[in-house]
Design a protein around this motif. Structure first.
Motif, mmCIF file in Angstrom:
data_model
loop_
_atom_site.group_PDB
_atom_site.id
_atom_site.type_symbol
_atom_site.label_atom_id
_atom_site.label_comp_id
_atom_site.label_asym_id
_atom_site.label_seq_id
_atom_site.Cartn_x
_atom_site.Cartn_y
_atom_site.Cartn_z
ATOM 1 N N TYR A 396 22.434 -70.729 -23.337
ATOM 2 C CA TYR A 396 22.860 -71.530 -24.500
ATOM 3 C C TYR A 396 23.112 -72.985 -24.114
ATOM 4 C CZ TYR A 396 23.043 -67.634 -27.692
ATOM 5 O OH TYR A 396 22.674 -66.600 -28.512
ATOM 6 N N LEU A 407 19.920 -73.863 -29.785
ATOM 7 C CA LEU A 407 20.003 -72.506 -30.322
ATOM 8 C C LEU A 407 21.066 -72.482 -31.407
ATOM 9 C CD1 LEU A 407 19.857 -70.374 -27.061
ATOM 10 C CD2 LEU A 407 18.252 -70.209 -28.943
ATOM 11 N N SER A 408 20.837 -71.627 -32.402
ATOM 12 C CA SER A 408 21.790 -71.562 -33.508
ATOM 13 C C SER A 408 23.163 -71.095 -33.025
ATOM 14 C CB SER A 408 21.276 -70.597 -34.572
ATOM 15 O OG SER A 408 22.349 -70.135 -35.350
ATOM 16 N N ILE A 411 24.305 -67.786 -35.157
ATOM 17 C CA ILE A 411 23.700 -66.547 -34.655
ATOM 18 C C ILE A 411 24.224 -66.275 -33.244
ATOM 19 C CG2 ILE A 411 21.541 -65.292 -34.272
ATOM 20 C CD1 ILE A 411 20.128 -67.241 -36.062
ATOM 21 N N GLY A 412 24.391 -67.343 -32.478
ATOM 22 C CA GLY A 412 24.866 -67.205 -31.111
ATOM 23 C C GLY A 412 26.211 -66.512 -31.038
ATOM 24 N N HIS A 415 25.732 -62.935 -31.382
ATOM 25 C CA HIS A 415 25.211 -62.450 -30.109
ATOM 26 C C HIS A 415 26.364 -62.247 -29.125
ATOM 27 C CE1 HIS A 415 22.884 -63.655 -26.193
ATOM 28 N NE2 HIS A 415 23.117 -62.374 -26.231
ATOM 29 N N ASN A 475 17.648 -65.140 -32.555
ATOM 30 C CA ASN A 475 18.103 -66.524 -32.466
ATOM 31 C C ASN A 475 16.984 -67.415 -31.898
ATOM 32 O OD1 ASN A 475 19.601 -68.847 -32.329
ATOM 33 N ND2 ASN A 475 21.277 -67.971 -31.124
ATOM 34 N N THR A 479 15.320 -70.408 -33.869
ATOM 35 C CA THR A 479 15.396 -71.754 -33.297
ATOM 36 C C THR A 479 14.005 -72.354 -33.121
ATOM 37 O OG1 THR A 479 17.404 -71.109 -32.150
ATOM 38 C CG2 THR A 479 16.288 -73.066 -31.335
#
Lengths: 592, 194
Positions: A396, A407-408, A411-412, A415, A475, A479
């Protein structure tokens, strides 16, 4: 045609950034394979007396799960970061030996595929990732199972040692002016320490595997008890390698965390020098603890005491690092991005894994815990909770630098929480399962043990982690299409890799920077860093691609196949290709 | 941040290939260390077959050891010659080094053959297994070194080995001396300290 030349340019690339991406993609694919193996095992163990897979298949699954995660997922995923990040952090245009770097990657990839082909021919390795003698002898392990494993590991060892030499030389010799050793970012430091462990630890397992292969192929007596051989020779050699290997897996993640936490705490790393020296001390002490993997063989009270003491000692530098990270966050302006969450998760999980580690440094305790799920719980806390969370943190953190998109974060966070909850749900109950008497590496258990519920919880946790990984894949896809474009320094971080555009131009730095402090991009004491010029003032020489590294790598894998199948002609063809590759490589004009 | 010229200057002032070779040699130390340790751990543990005293021929191997030592001297002279741009003596000393290395290998082939005839094979006992794998690995290293030296010789005859390429000879030399030093350890441990 265009696609073909694009593929060709990736095959022949010697650019450390591209090789880093190749390492990352391949390692993630193997990570998914290893994860799938774990899920099948968890399905089998979800209830007592289950029959999802046979005992034989289960043996193959845990052997390949361990081997894959150690050698094909975590190590090369770390290598992806070494490749992409280290030259940028030290202000270099590439690694010291760009073609050797490409060679390492291709040998790793082909070696990993070689080992996994064993599934297709129904002869996957099945003696555990540590392959204890004499279970691995021709007598007790007929067929190609062990040969795939031993030859595959030898091949992977070549890749690791070549990369180790490359990165040691790169870090020692290609630092930008002013980048003194004690100004290097901690991630670069931990890379250097890790590579020293790699080049010293791998030859030991190479020797152990040579003995094994000679025993199996030529009937030598290295691990033959009837001839006076000692099966403990294997255990000593394997763990002499195997324990330093543990630090090969964790130190890069510690390096990543040491970059992420200061960035998102807006504070320089607390006690930089102590963190660096702790890493060095861990590497040195890591050489003196191997026999704590062997308490159960009965080494005697003196050896047991010495190895218990050294093992406990290693907790000190490790604990020091943890305090340093926490002290870095103390009073900082904390920004809980996904990368930061993964790093903080790393600290929490690593403490739990470290504590259970200190528990089995005591031989009497270890004798109760060894070969039970308690040990499985321990090393998954440090490897999943430690290494894997650290690597995700790095993904990330550096993703915007590598691909130019962030990266989002939303959503991260899904995760992160799925992985975090899933990992604890999986590995925490294993402590109890183990202490209640469930042995490792056994394909099923009796209902009378009363462990059905706990095992079901573990399985549910494993699937939660798998879901988290799928969310990560989602993700990446999201992205790729819609991700927010990244600026050169989206996190306002301090290290040199953030001084250049995202993604970096092929030449990395328009001009090689001169480094004046440990935090070249943060202003300190009224010193304001000046940006690099946008375009290089003059032409920059860049090495061309070369197809000889992949040719040489293919030569090695062909030779390995000849060795596996006992076909002299195939082996000779492979060696011929290797020789041609080496000479062509040495003689082709290639200016770094 | 101020800017410096992009040059090929390295951080240590040493050529990267040289540091790489030293690192590789460090790695090789651990390989031979493992092999030699295993030999020592298994020394005297054989339950059958010939023993070291019955097999090893110290006078003969002393000669081959002397030959290998002399090859290191020739290697030093080859590097000195290439550094001062002396093509003729570069070739003479490279060829001498390779020739002495080959003589050493010849001795080893003779020795291995004789031992097998006397009943010491890879399979017969622990001494055979550890001895052949240890000395065989060393012999393979010598063979690679001979090929490397011959390749340099060919480059010299192609006129591609001037003083500016002295580092190529130096790297081969580092490797060669290392292999030589390893042999001194092996000779001491295996032959002299029975």
């Amino acid at each position: 045609m265009r696609l073909r030349s694009r593929i060709w340019s990736w095959v022949t690339t010697t650019d450390h950034k591209r090789i880093g991406i190749l390492y990352g993609v391949s390692a993630f694919a193997f990570f998914l394979v290893g994860g799938l193996e774990a899920l099948i095992m968890r399905l089998q163990l979800a209830s007592s007396d289950n029959s999802v897979v046979s005992a034989e298949t289960f043996n193959e699954l845990f052997t390949m799960h361990g081997t894959t995660m150690v050698f094909l997922a975590v190590m090369p995923l770390s290598a992806a970061f070494f490749n992409f990040v280290v030259p940028l952090q030290i202000g270099a245009r590439d690694v010291a030996f760009p073609r050797l770097n490409a060679f390492s990657y291709w040998v790793f990839l082909l070696g990993g595929l070689f080992m996994n082909v064993s599934f297709l021919v129904g002869a996957a390795p099945n003696t555990g990732w540590f392959g204890y003698a004499n279970l691995t002898s021709s007598q007790f392990s007929p067929g190609l199972h062990v040969d795939f494993w031993a030859i595959g590991l030898q091949v992977l060892g070549i890749a690791s040692i070549a990369a180790g030499i490359n990165f040691i030389v790169t870090i020692v010799n290609l630092r930008a002016p002013g980048m003194r050793l004690m100004r290097m970012p901690v991630f670069t430091w931990m890379t250097l320490v890790t590579q020293f462990i790699v080049v010293t630890a791998f030859p030991v397992i190479t020797a152990a595997l040579v003995f094994l292969m000679f025993d199996r192929t030529f009937g030598t007596n290295f691990y033959v008890v009837a001839a006076g051989g000692d099966v403990l020779l294997w255990q000593h050699l394997f763990w002499l390698f195997g324990h330093p290997e543990v630090y090969i897996l964790i130190l890069p993640a510690m390096g990543i965390v040491s970059e992420v936490i200061p960035t998102f705490s807006r504070k320089p790393l607390f006690g930089y020098a102590v963190v660096v020296y702790s890493g060095l001390l861990i590497a040195i002490l890591g050489w003196g603890v191997w026999a704590h993997h062997m308490f159960q063989v009965g080494l005697g009270p003196i050896a047991d005491s010495v190895f218990a003491a050294t093992t406990m000692l290693i907790a000190i530098p490790t604990g020091v690092k943890i305090f340093n990270w926490i002290a870095t966050m103390w009073g900082g302006k904390l920004n809980f991005t996904t990368a930061m969450l993964f790093s903080v998760g790393f600290i929490a999980m690593f403490i739990i894994g470290g504590l259970s580690g200190v528990m089995h440094s005591s031989p009497p305790a270890d004798l109760q815990q060894t070969d039970t799920y308690f040990v499985v719980a321990h090393f998954h806390y440090v490897l999943v909770g430690g290494s894997v969370l650290g690597l995700f943190s790095g993904i990330y953190y550096w993703w915007p630098k590598v691909f130019g998109r962030l990266l989002s974060e939303s959503i991260g966070k899904w995760h992160f929480w799925l992985t975090m909850i899933g990992a604890n749900l999986t590995f925490f109950p294993m402590h109890f399962v183990g202490l209640l008497g469930m042995p490792r590496r056994v394909y099923t258990y009796d209902v009378a043990l009363g462990l059905d519920t706990l095992n079901l919880v573990v399985t549910i946790g494993a699937f939660a982690m798998a879901l988290g990984t799928l969310v990560f894949v989602g993700n990446v896809c999201w992205t790729w299409r819609k991700g927010e474009a990244a600026t050169a320094n989206p996190w306002d971080a301090a290290m040199l890799e953030w001084a250049i555009p995202s993604p970096p131009p092929v030449y990395n730095f328009s001009v090689i920077p001169t480094v004046k402090s440990r935090l070249p991009l943060w202003s300190e004491d009224g010193y304001e860093p000046k940006p690099l010029p946008e375009d290089p003032p003059g032409p920059i020489h860049l090495p061309d691609g070369s197809y000889w590294p992949p040719v040489t790598a293919v030569g090695i894998i062909v030779a390995a196949t000849g060795l596996l199948t006992g076909s002299l002609w195939v082996a000779l063809a492979g060696i011929g290709m290797l020789v041609v590759g080496i000479y062509a490589w040495a003689l082709e004009p290639f200016e770094v | 941040m101020t800017h410096a010229e992009a040059t090929h200057r390295t951080s240590t002032g040493l050529d990267s290939r040289k540091i790489g070779m030293w690192t590789f040699i460090g790695s090789e130390c651990l390989l031979f260390g493992s092999l030699i340790s295993t030999y020592l751990v298994y020394h005297g543990k054989s339950v059958a077959g010939p023993t070291t005293r019955e097999i090893l021929n110290i006078p003969l191997t002393s000669i081959s050891t002397f030959v290998l030592l002399m090859s290191s001297l020739a290697m030093v002279l080859a590097l000195a010659a290439v550094t001062r741009g002396d093509t003729l003596w570069t070739r003479v000393w490279l060829a001498t080094t390779a020739a002495l290395g080959s003589v050493f290998l010849g001795f080893q082939v003779y020795e291995f053959t004789a031992f097998v005839h006397e009943g010491l094979t890879l399979q017969v006992n622990l001494f055979g297994s550890t001895f052949f794998v240890l000395t065989g690995t060393h012999g393979a290293h010598v063979a690679v070194g001979v090929l490397w030296l011959l390749s340099l010789l060919v480059r010299s005859f192609q006129g591609k080995l001037g003083p500016e390429k002295a580092l190529n000879v130096e790297l081969a030399g580092l490797y060669w001396h290392f292999v030589d030093v390893v042999w001194i350890v092996i000779f001491t441990v295996v032959y002299l300290l029975q």
